[in-house]
Design an enzyme around this catalytic site. Structure first.
Site, mmCIF file in Angstrom:
data_model
loop_
_atom_site.group_PDB
_atom_site.id
_atom_site.type_symbol
_atom_site.label_atom_id
_atom_site.label_comp_id
_atom_site.label_asym_id
_atom_site.label_seq_id
_atom_site.Cartn_x
_atom_site.Cartn_y
_atom_site.Cartn_z
ATOM 1 N N ASP A 145 -1.048 -19.390 13.173
ATOM 2 C CA ASP A 145 0.187 -19.873 13.781
ATOM 3 C C ASP A 145 0.244 -19.507 15.262
ATOM 4 O OD1 ASP A 145 3.152 -19.892 14.502
ATOM 5 O OD2 ASP A 145 3.201 -20.656 12.452
ATOM 6 N N SER B 32 3.206 -4.771 7.240
ATOM 7 C CA SER B 32 2.753 -4.504 5.871
ATOM 8 C C SER B 32 3.880 -4.799 4.890
ATOM 9 C CB SER B 32 2.330 -3.043 5.719
ATOM 10 O OG SER B 32 1.160 -2.783 6.438
ATOM 11 N N HIS C 196 0.870 -1.187 0.000
ATOM 12 C CA HIS C 196 0.000 0.000 0.000
ATOM 13 C C HIS C 196 0.898 1.225 0.000
ATOM 14 C CE1 HIS C 196 0.955 0.864 4.204
ATOM 15 N NE2 HIS C 196 0.668 -0.403 4.498
#
Length: 335
Positions: A281, A296, A156
């Site tokens: 996990d 990110s 992004h």
């Protein structure tokens, strides 16, 4: 005129075919998953918000009164190019209270706005704006093309936090970083990686800041010279089910963590979402609570292929978040 149009159309088609060919040529990449420090300076000065000038006659805001808007990019004052907040304040202070012509970029175009600075209680002339000219933070490297050193990261764009405007890039660089601590994510409170920059030597450049990530060239191969390429998945190959992410949530160690692809969005999704992930996990859930800020760009792999990159966390459920399809990042990089 018709001949000119035919030439222009032919050129556009040729370029489109070239870009498509470039994207099609990338069939494998090295997934990285290591955090990096990101430093960027804006191509101008971005107006973040208005601050009233406290004058002897009361508070005023010359910038707002003149028609300036949050998210405007100030590129010059009275013909002098502005590349920093200090340069902006200097030009305003030197105005002596006379009107100043501000050239701003807004909605892809330029316009001139005239504002009259007012002296504050200390006699300093101001127009009443809080502006930003740079940013620094951490994110995660998604991939690198070992043939060229071209990389993609974040999935992004880097936006100004208060206005949500994409930071117009003048120049930027990547720095080596490690994760010093983790603020664990909770419902309603997104967590974050606490990154620590290591030295000032650059790992590479930041050349583009786009809605689909930041892109540039790695000049230091230390983060990937011992890693291997994996195939890049086509959108049709991405399936609901088991997957994994590569993430750096402690020190400088990158590990594989199990996730589930729980939803796949249409390729033309208006928010740029490619898929929704759920962290399964136990180790990652214990360390971070799920997806946190700073992750990110963490590459997502499925069946041995690179399928995307983590982009956002769900505020009401930090075990879940969104990822962008890898094809969208590659298209942005090659265009």
């Amino acid at each position: 005129m018709r001949a000119t149009k035919r030439i222009a159309i032919s050129l556009i088609l040729t370029l489109t075919m070239l870009f498509s060919a470039q994207a099609a040529e990338i069939t494998s990449l090295i997934p990285i998953g290591h955090t990096v420090g990101i430093k960027m300076s804006a191509d101008g000065v971005l107006v973040v918000r208005f601050n009233e000038v406290q004058t002897p006659d009361g508070p005023v805001c010359p910038a707002r009164d003149a028609g300036l808007s949050e998210g405007d990019l100030i590129i010059s004052v009275n013909g002098t190019a502005i590349d920093s907040n200090d340069a902006l304040q200097k030009q305003i202070a030197l105005s002596g209270g006379q009107p100043v012509a501000l050239v701003v970029e807004r909605d892809g175009g330029e316009q001139t706005i005239t504002a009259t600075p007012k002296a504050d209680e200390n006699g300093v002339y101001r127009i009443g704006v809080l502006a930003r000219d740079s940013m620094a933070g951490i994110g995660t490297l998604t991939y690198v093309d070992p043939e060229t050193g071209a990389y993609g990261s974040l999935g992004h764009g880097i936006c100004e936090s208060e206005t949500g405007v994409l930071l117009p890039l003048k120049e930027g660089s990547l720095l080596y970083s490690v994760v010093g601590a983790v603020q664990k994510g909770k419902i309603g409170e997104p967590g974050a990686l606490q990154g620590e920059f290591q030295g000032e030597s650059s790992l590479g450049s930041v050349n583009e800041n786009t809605e689909s990530g930041i892109f540039g060239t790695l000049t230091d191969t230390s983060l990937y010279d011992s890693l291997e390429s994996v195939p890049v998945a086509q959108a049709s190959e991405i399936k609901v089910g088991d997957a994994e992410i590569l993430a750096n949530v402690e020190g400088d160690t990158v590990q594989h963590y199990a996730v589930q692809v729980v939803k796949i969005y249409p390729e033309n999704d208006e928010y740029g979402r490619g898929m929704m992930l759920r962290v399964t996990d136990p180790e990652l859930l214990e360390k971070t609570g799920g997806i946190v800020q700073g992750m990110s760009g963490s590459p997502v792999l499925q069946n041995g292929k690179l399928i995307g990159a983590v982009t956002h966390v769900l505020v009401n459920d930090p075990t879940c978040g969104y990822a962008i399809n890898i094809g969208r990042m590659i298209d942005e990089m090659t265009n």
